[in-house]
Enzyme design. Structure first.
Site, PDB file in Angstrom:
ATOM      1  N   LYS A 177       0.858  -1.194   0.000  1.00 21.24           N
ATOM      2  CA  LYS A 177       0.000   0.000   0.000  1.00 21.24           C
ATOM      3  C   LYS A 177       0.887   1.234   0.000  1.00 21.24           C
ATOM      4  CE  LYS A 177      -4.334  -1.664   1.090  1.00 21.24           C
ATOM      5  NZ  LYS A 177      -4.774  -1.870   2.468  1.00 21.24           N
TER       6      LYS A 177
ATOM      7  N   HIS B  67       1.513   7.096   2.264  1.00 19.15           N
ATOM      8  CA  HIS B  67       1.005   8.427   1.923  1.00 19.15           C
ATOM      9  C   HIS B  67       1.015   9.368   3.120  1.00 19.15           C
ATOM     10  CE1 HIS B  67      -2.817   7.501   3.846  1.00 19.15           C
ATOM     11  NE2 HIS B  67      -2.903   6.390   3.134  1.00 19.15           N
TER      12      HIS B  67
ATOM     13  N   HIS C  67       0.147   8.639   6.715  1.00 25.19           N
ATOM     14  CA  HIS C  67       1.026   7.862   7.599  1.00 25.19           C
ATOM     15  C   HIS C  67       2.079   8.724   8.276  1.00 25.19           C
ATOM     16  CE1 HIS C  67      -0.246   4.661   4.626  1.00 25.19           C
ATOM     17  NE2 HIS C  67      -0.760   4.276   5.767  1.00 25.19           N
TER      18      HIS C  67
END
Length: 565
Positions: free
Chosen positions: A124, A127, A130
RNA sequence: GUGCCUGUGGCUCAGUAGGAUAGAGCAGCGGCCUUCUAAGCCGCGGGUCGGGGGUUCGAAUCCCUUCAGGCACGCCA
């Protein structure tokens, strides 16, 4: 030394110890005379005397001497006037003695703190959502270390769940290792997004994904090979980011690590009669505590997030015997943490009280929230690159002669991004704005780094205070601007402890800004160059102390201080 | 619907175990680089602390109520 406590020891009050007094000490509003105040209103109720009278009596008992030169009773306040010279002497000589270790302590000796933070998901995007957990966890990690704690940083990898079935299908159908080699996680992400789009019109895909996930669970060779490949690709990229952010971990045990550790927990809960079956699922009823039930086993027998978190908590207690275990996770999961903490408590784990959910706010985009499935995310690496690029532009313009421009631009750009995640209370929601992150003026990391560089430059130009063998002339810093700064320097350890107690790095961010402001103000007023040696020496001691604070504080936040910029 | 969180100048926020006249940054306007980094410093304008009650000598801070926004509330994580 803890500055407030030092002063508190000089104010004797029956029935209060110096720590209580220290907590009650307040700064004095700018326009009023004095340096610190002790309000007597609270005592008035206990002592059954008017605050005005109490203040007057306290004036008599204050120990006038080196540090406190005068005490005054004003409207129920005991106002303290400090001897600026002696305060400066005390604080500065201590900083000089401790050097880089100034502000550190050993209150955490023999105590272990686990911090679960960042916790990326395999395949994942990393981005901007986070950034919060990563920066907050990273800062807490470093601050606890400064306070002498044994700290275990844990990246609880999101490496378990049905999405891996989808990913495998998407990869096999539309991607290849060549493509992933080139495009990295972004290519994986693209395949994942495509899966969700095509799944809408093709239910067969859903079935395929389900069966592939089953194969992962059964440790099927091909499935595991692919899964580990995705993991490797992800970690390679993620580690690059962690390096840039100055973040490290001691454990990478993720969800899959606990897949075989849930059974004993379930057995124990069942033995204690805590679970029951409801609509085919196994739950712990929490209605007595005003909460919805905690689901542990799905009606199809599968486990859930809470089940894994239970196993994880047990494992961590057994492995690390932590004093505290922090979970730096967004506040969306408030209920989840409350529930599983409560279940542990019901299970009889006395240490359930030592688990802390360090919640932080949501990041959204101007045009709504991010969605991994839809693919509208802002990648952190892009933001970092943007920031570094802008920093480099500014350097080209303002300091074309710098030798290591790229390196400094990296420190400044990345620092600005980290600081943007640490400068506000963690609970606040953030609407991501690149412009705001890229602002390098005012209360920002570049401002702190700039101030640090100023200190370094002063030391470079004028020498180190220890180069001057004379006695420092403290009268040359006998002014309120310098005292403001010195008071801040004297309270650094107090600030670190406050951060640790409240799990709130923004307290340190704000403190560093205040300190830098106080220094820059002094910088404009007090020159060093051209003064006598004894004056230079005293002023350089202030510069050095400021440099030590900024250096230490920036590093604690995960930001690299620079010597020139 | 229930629970939790947030609401402070145009924008972003400090300040909340009650305390002196509510502080910053950005944006705006005006000053300061022939001496140590102008990514800086100084000054000006701008706030009924969401609204309404209450407790108190004193409330941005505590209690009640109300409004607005966010999040969560059973087989995702």
């Amino acid at each position: 030394m803890n500055f407030k406590k030092e002063i508190a020891k000089l104010i004797e009050i029956d029935g209060l110890n110096y720590e209580q007094i220290a907590d009650m000490l307040e700064p004095i509003p700018d326009q009023l005379p004095g340096d610190m105040a002790f309000p007597c209103f609270r005592l008035a109720k206990i002592m059954r005397k008017s605050p005005v009278l109490i203040a007057q009596q306290l004036v008599e008992s204050v120990k006038i001497g080196d540090i406190i030169e005068k005490a005054q009773a004003v409207n129920g306040y005991l106002n303290i006037f400090l001897n600026k010279i002696n305060v400066a002497k005390r604080v500065l000589s201590e900083v000089a003695q401790c050097g880089e270790a100034y502000g550190e302590s050993d209150i955490g000796k023999n105590k272990t703190i686990c911090i679960d933070y960042s916790s990326v998901n395999i395949a994942k995007p990393f981005h901007i959502g986070h950034l919060g957990t990563t920066a907050i966890g990273g800062a807490l990690y470093k601050i606890y270390k400064k306070l002498g704690y044994n700290v275990v940083g844990i990246n609880h990898l999101g490496d378990y769940g049905t999405q891996f079935g989808k990913l495998i299908v998407a990869f096999k159908l539309w991607s290849s290792k060549e493509e992933i080699e080139k495009g990295g996680v972004r290519a994986l992400q693209q395949a994942y997004v495509r899966f969700h789009k095509e799944e809408e019109s093709n239910t067969e895909l859903t079935e395929m994904a389900r069966s592939w996930f089953l194969k992962v669970e059964e440790k099927d060779a091909e499935a595991m090979e692919l899964f580990n490949y995705f993991k490797e690709i992800t970690l390679k990229e993620v580690n690059k980011i962690y390096n840039r952010l100055n973040i490290s971990f001691d454990s990478w045990n993720g969800e899959s690590f606990y897949s075989d550790k849930m059974q004993p927990v379930l057995d124990d809960l069942r033995a204690k009669n805590l679970t029951k079956i409801s609509d085919g699922a196994e739950i712990v009823d929490l209605s007595d505590y005003g909460m919805p039930p905690c689901l542990l086993v799905k009606s199809n027998g599968g486990t859930l997030y809470a089940t894994r978190d239970m196993a994880t908590a047990h494992y961590r207690k057994k492995t690390y015997d932590f004093y505290k275990c922090l979970y730096v996770v967004a506040y969306q999961q408030n209920l989840h943490f409350k529930q599983f903490f409560k279940v542990l408590e019901l299970e009889g784990c006395s240490w359930a009280k030592d688990l802390v959910h360090v919640a932080y706010g949501m990041v959204s985009l101007v045009d709504g929230s991010m969605s991994t499935r839809k693919g509208n995310v802002v990648w952190l690496s892009d933001v970092l690159d943007n920031a570094v690029e802008k920093a480099l532009d500014i350097i080209m313009q303002k300091s074309p002669d710098l030798s290591n421009k790229e390196e400094i631009a990296e420190s400044i750009g990345v620092g600005a991004v980290i600081f943007s995640a640490l400068c506000n209370s963690r609970i606040k929601d953030i609407t991501f704005s690149l412009d705001r992150v890229l602002s390098f003026e005012g209360e920002t990391a570049p401002y702190l780094q700039y101030t640090h560089a100023r200190c370094m430059s002063l030391i470079e130009k004028n020498g180190h205070s220890s180069d001057y063998k004379c006695d420092p002339d403290y009268t040359s810093i006998d002014n309120s601007v310098a005292l403001e700064l010195i008071k801040l320097i004297g309270v650094y350890n107090h600030v670190l402890c406050d951060v640790a107690e409240k799990y709130e790095p923004s307290i340190l961010s704000n403190y560093l800004i205040d300190t830098a402001k106080a220094f820059n103000k002094l910088y404009m007023e007090c020159r060093i160059y051209g003064e006598s040696d004894s004056v230079k020496k005293a002023r350089l001691m202030v510069v050095e102390a400021t440099q030590i604070i900024l250096n230490s504080g920036l590093k604690a936040l995960g930001i690299k201080p620079v010597s020139k910029m």
